[in-house]
Design an enzyme around this catalytic site. Structure first.
Site, PDB file in Angstrom:
ATOM      1  N   TRP A   1       0.841  -1.210   0.000  1.00 13.84           N
ATOM      2  CA  TRP A   1       0.000   0.000   0.000  1.00 13.84           C
ATOM      3  C   TRP A   1       0.876   1.261   0.000  1.00 13.84           C
ATOM      4  O   TRP A   1       0.350   2.370   0.014  1.00 13.84           O
ATOM      5  CB  TRP A   1      -0.924   0.013   1.231  1.00 13.84           C
ATOM      6  CG  TRP A   1      -0.211   0.249   2.542  1.00 13.84           C
ATOM      7  CD1 TRP A   1       1.019  -0.214   2.895  1.00 13.84           C
ATOM      8  CD2 TRP A   1      -0.671   1.008   3.661  1.00 13.84           C
ATOM      9  NE1 TRP A   1       1.343   0.182   4.174  1.00 13.84           N
ATOM     10  CE2 TRP A   1       0.308   0.940   4.674  1.00 13.84           C
ATOM     11  CE3 TRP A   1      -1.827   1.728   3.920  1.00 13.84           C
ATOM     12  CZ2 TRP A   1       0.175   1.570   5.912  1.00 13.84           C
ATOM     13  CZ3 TRP A   1      -1.971   2.350   5.154  1.00 13.84           C
ATOM     14  CH2 TRP A   1      -0.978   2.273   6.132  1.00 13.84           C
TER      15      TRP A   1
ATOM     16  N   GLU B   1       0.556  -4.209  11.713  1.00 16.79           N
ATOM     17  CA  GLU B   1       0.750  -5.637  11.424  1.00 16.79           C
ATOM     18  C   GLU B   1       1.004  -6.483  12.658  1.00 16.79           C
ATOM     19  O   GLU B   1       1.122  -7.699  12.555  1.00 16.79           O
ATOM     20  CB  GLU B   1       1.946  -5.807  10.480  1.00 16.79           C
ATOM     21  CG  GLU B   1       1.780  -5.081   9.180  1.00 16.79           C
ATOM     22  CD  GLU B   1       2.863  -5.419   8.176  1.00 16.79           C
ATOM     23  OE1 GLU B   1       3.996  -5.683   8.610  1.00 16.79           O
ATOM     24  OE2 GLU B   1       2.556  -5.420   6.983  1.00 16.79           O
TER      25      GLU B   1
ATOM     26  N   GLN C   1       2.714   0.343  13.985  1.00 18.63           N
ATOM     27  CA  GLN C   1       2.673   1.631  13.289  1.00 18.63           C
ATOM     28  C   GLN C   1       1.288   2.228  13.425  1.00 18.63           C
ATOM     29  O   GLN C   1       0.368   1.591  13.910  1.00 18.63           O
ATOM     30  CB  GLN C   1       3.019   1.416  11.825  1.00 18.63           C
ATOM     31  CG  GLN C   1       2.017   0.570  11.068  1.00 18.63           C
ATOM     32  CD  GLN C   1       2.623  -0.112   9.864  1.00 18.63           C
ATOM     33  OE1 GLN C   1       3.150  -1.208   9.967  1.00 18.63           O
ATOM     34  NE2 GLN C   1       2.531   0.532   8.721  1.00 18.63           N
TER      35      GLN C   1
HETATM   36  C1  BGC Z   1       4.957  -2.120   6.998  1.00 15.53           C
HETATM   37  C2  BGC Z   1       3.917  -2.017   5.913  1.00 15.53           C
HETATM   38  C3  BGC Z   1       4.605  -1.640   4.618  1.00 15.53           C
HETATM   39  C4  BGC Z   1       5.713  -2.622   4.309  1.00 15.53           C
HETATM   40  C5  BGC Z   1       6.475  -2.262   3.064  1.00 15.53           C
HETATM   41  C6  BGC Z   1       6.033  -3.085   6.589  1.00 15.53           C
HETATM   42  O1  BGC Z   1       7.026  -3.116   7.558  1.00 15.53           O
HETATM   43  O2  BGC Z   1       4.370  -2.568   8.197  1.00 15.53           O
HETATM   44  O3  BGC Z   1       2.956  -1.048   6.249  1.00 15.53           O
HETATM   45  O4  BGC Z   1       3.678  -1.631   3.587  1.00 15.53           O
HETATM   46  O5  BGC Z   1       6.616  -2.636   5.374  1.00 15.53           O
HETATM   47  O6  BGC Z   1       7.067  -1.018   3.181  1.00 15.53           O
END
Ligand code: BGC
Length: 805
Positions: free
Chosen positions: A360, A499, A621
């Site tokens: 995203w 996440e 995050q």
């Molecule tokens: C983040 C995601 C992001 C991904 C790629 C992950 O560590 O939690 O939000 O899209 O990295 O940058």
């Protein structure tokens, strides 16, 4: 102590040969042109403990299976293609140069961002006291996207004698950049053939094992003395996956020799070609000298900077770091990207981290591009359009309607999220449960709408954007369900941007219910698609609705859903990250901060202890807070009012206060969001987050992740902060609005932006704002300053004294 890094304008100078920093410097000094890129590795070294010469192609993926923990898993990797850099010399009877093995008298490596060059200068002395100085210039041409080149300026300072130069194309490379991925299959290419094509030129052709991307690299190496090609004795060596040429000649003390290696890079995915090897050979034959290529390359960069540069005068290093971010964005996606079937990999074309996948993160990257290179955004949005059928299949397979785009996307748009990942702290392979981040679908609609707002490109919206957006709305309408008791629509079984939360404690079911961010965005998507069908006009609407089998009943349902999505709340106006969040335990932050040096990656820390962040109110995050990043206060007011929930400005601050103490910033994107949302409320913390963002790759603040590629979302986001937060530029429906909000650490900002095909120059300091309408499609444009709307005529300039407004 001598300063290791000196920044000056467009130049970043890295002092001394520092093996332990080399892999970081390599990422930071990557050169690319939006089509392919090569890390800033030393040309005289192969893959060693301190050197990783990675070359990546936009969209260059390959799938491979590996047996891990009794399971066979398949991953799609971002392929490391043959190393074209290799160039070395030895004095006859001596050893090939390795900076770790000679005495280094001087060493400087400079990234010259204005011209897109990497320069290395060094002076060395060997065991026999022979002093040699070498200056190396490298480019990956921004103008001739298939061309890269190295030029050496070679001077034997105090000796004369025979030397050998070796120039190679090395197909022995594997995907070895990310330590965590090393247990997975790392061989992605196989050799096809190689040959000497002319006395000074060689060709290597390889193919990716599964995706069958055929890549041809050709290299021409010549030695010049006084601008005349030197007659050298050339010996070509061929192995299955490697080809090199050695050139033997004599040099004289104090004389200057120049060496040029011109490389061409083609693949069978290229447009307007017959066959990659033939094209690569043709380019090498036709190619002029380094200086001619350099001139064209420099001019391309000059044009790019004219559009893209952002002047920022203020705290030390800000200007250079801003340019550093612009530079790397334009090397990852540039005018050369237009028309390629690619998206923006979250780690650029700079390394193998996250396997070149597309997440995203575009949400954070497009705002910078939209106002300068909307053509690039359009092309990147087409990447999603071409994968609509795959997204439709994914939705159907999961029992839904419409199109469900994957959390991680690669070659053909299927879900590429890894099934298992390694926790490097514990050595355990654990199930990766983050793929349920369905919010990526809403981000795609958000990107389409914002591109349209910046450009008014109705062609794109009606033919492509609308189709994607409507099918995503269909997906959400089938994913959400009506809860009669609540008289609300709910979404279950998803993961939000945070996440760290993928399921409820002790539940064996994946996903969470009613992630607030997901639900609010879904309500917004429904509202927006209703706007979109109005914008595209009756006949296109008719066509699309028929084609996508959307009837009036469905539209009525969207309307209802846009008013009735469920948003969970804690008490006192705090939005609950998801339903049930309140029953999680508070996380003992202080205890862990004392116990561990770094708790950004709390998921890894806790897994090692046999625990999981799912048990705690601890986020990786910004999640709920993303709402305040994406939408203005007025937009949120509108969304919440329509939803029938109370919303006011005070709530924003309450939510920020609540979640800021519960976030570990395990993603660089988090700093970005916090800097933005705090920019009015807590300027100091906002600024600190902005600073962390600016240095996040430069100083590799996450400890090792930058060697695996830069963080494009964070880089582009920092520019968006300057533009959208500090300069306060927003693309409204009726005008471009400028509402400056200069932090005290910045004196002046200047930039040129393209709003709906009007070029506008903005110069801002603490007291004054100067807006000039350079030129555009129509001879007038509406620009709002703070809350007054002005009409600008072509060429007109207005000055505003901010304290009088
Ligand atoms: C983040 C995601 C992001 C991904 C790629 C992950 O560590 O939690 O939000 O899209 O990295 O940058």
């Amino acid at each position: 102590m001598k300063k290791q890094i000196i920044m000056n304008g467009f130049n970043i100078e890295f002092k001394d040969w520092r093996p332990k920093d080399q892999k970081l410097r390599e990422s930071l000094c990557t050169l690319g042109n939006g089509y392919f890129a090569t890390r800033g590795a030393a040309e005289e070294l192969e893959n060693t403990a301190v050197n990783y010469p990675g070359t990546y192609l936009a969209g260059g993926y390959n799938r491979a299976k590996t047996k891990i923990a009794d399971r066979e898993i398949e991953n799609e990797a971002f392929v490391n293609f043959p190393n074209w850099l290799y160039l070395n010399f030895k004095i006859e009877g001596g050893e090939w140069l390795n900076l770790d093995e000679v005495k280094i008298l001087e060493y400087t490596q400079t990234l010259k961002m204005q011209d897109g060059l990497l320069e290395r200068r060094f002076k060395i002395v060997d065991g026999q006291g022979r002093k040699t100085s070498l200056r190396s210039l490298r480019m990956v041409s921004m103008k001739d996207k298939h061309i890269a080149a190295i030029k050496w300026f070679f001077t034997p300072e105090n000796w004369s004698g025979k030397i050998v130069i070796k120039s190679a194309l090395d197909g022995k490379v594997t995907n070895d950049n990310v330590e965590r991925y090393r247990d997975l299959e790392i061989t992605h290419i196989e050799p096809l053939y190689n040959k000497k094509i002319y006395s000074d030129s060689i060709l290597l052709v390889v193919q990716t094992k599964q995706s069958k991307i055929k890549v041809a690299e050709a290299a021409r190496t010549r030695v010049y003395y006084n601008d005349v090609v030197l007659d050298t004795k050339v010996k070509t060596e061929e192995e299955k996956d490697y080809i090199s040429q050695e050139m033997h000649f004599e040099v004289t003390e104090g004389e200057h020799y120049e060496l040029e290696k011109i490389v061409s890079f083609y693949t069978n995915k290229d447009l307007a070609i017959t066959e990659p090897a033939l094209e690569a050979c043709k380019d090498i034959k036709r190619s002029g000298r380094f200086s001619e290529l350099l001139e064209r390359h420099k001019q391309s960069w000059e044009r790019l900077w004219l559009r893209a540069d952002i002047g920022v005068i203020g705290e030390k290093k800000i200007q250079e770091l801003t340019r550093f971010h612009i530079f790397h964005i334009l090397q990852s996606v540039s005018l050369n990207t237009i028309g390629l079937d690619v998206g923006v990999p979250s780690r650029g074309l700079h390394g193998e981290g996250y396997r070149g996948h597309i997440f995203w993160d575009e949400l954070f990257i497009f705002p910078f591009l939209n106002l300068r290179f909307p053509e690039i955004t359009r092309s990147l949005l087409m990447y999603r359009y071409y994968r609509l059928d795959e997204a439709r299949f994914a939705a159907k397979k999961a029992g839904f309607k419409g199109a469900m785009f994957p959390w991680q996307s690669g070659s053909n748009g299927r879900e590429e999220s890894q099934v298992l990942h390694l926790n490097p702290d514990s050595g355990n392979w654990i199930a990766d449960e983050t793929h349920l981040q369905r919010h990526v679908n809403s981000a795609i609609v958000y990107n389409i709408w914002n591109y349209y707002q910046a450009t008014l490109d109705r062609q794109f919206l009606s033919f492509f954007g609308a189709e994607i957006a409507l099918d995503i709305a269909c997906f959400w309408a089938s994913k959400a369900f009506y809860n009669k008791e609540k008289d609300r629509y709910e979404i279950h079984g998803v993961v939000g941007p945070d996440e760290y939360h993928t399921s409820y404690p002790d539940s064996d079911q994946l996903g969470l219910n009613n992630n607030a961010y997901t639900n609010v965005l879904t309500a917004w998507v429904f509202q927006k698609v209703l706007d979109i069908v109005d914008v595209i006009g009756k006949s296109r609407k008719r066509e699309l609705l028929k084609e996508l089998e959307i009837d009036e009943e469905m539209i009525a349902l969207w309307k209802d859903m846009s008013n009735k999505m469920y948003v969970p709340f804690l008490e006192d106006g705090i939005i609950s990250q998801f339903e049930g969040y309140n029953s999680l335990k508070e996380f003992p932050w202080e205890e862990y901060e004392k116990k561990y040096e770094n708790i950004h990656r709390l998921d890894r820390v806790l897994e090692k202890e046999g625990d999981t962040p799912n048990n705690y109110k601890a986020s990786k995050q910004a999640d709920v807070l993303m709402l305040f990043y994406l939408f203005s206060k007025d937009e949120l007011n509108y969304i919440f009012e329509k939803l029938g929930y109370e919303f006011n400005e005070e709530m924003i601050y309450k939510n920020i206060d609540y979640y800021k103490d519960r976030t570990s910033h395990g993603s660089t994107l988090s700093r970005l969001v916090f800097s933005w949302i705090l920019s009015k409320h807590d300027r100091k913390t906002s600024w600190n987050n902005f600073r962390s963002l600016l240095i996040s790759d430069f100083e590799d603040i996450q400890g090792g992740t930058t060697t695996e590629g830069i963080h494009l979302g964070a880089m582009a986001g920092s520019l968006d902060l300057i533009q959208r937060s500090f300069a306060g530029i927003e693309t409204g429906e009726e005008a471009l609005w400028i509402t400056p909000n200069m932090p005290k650490n910045i004196e002046k900002i200047t930039m040129r932006i393209k709003y709906r095909n009007h070029w506008i120059l903005i110069a801002l300091n603490k007291q004054d704002l100067k807006v000039s309408f350079e030129e555009g499609w129509s001879n007038k444009v509406n620009i709002g300053v703070i809350d007054e709307l002005y009409e600008f005529k072509n060429g007109e300039e207005k000055e505003f004294h901010l304290d009088e407004l």
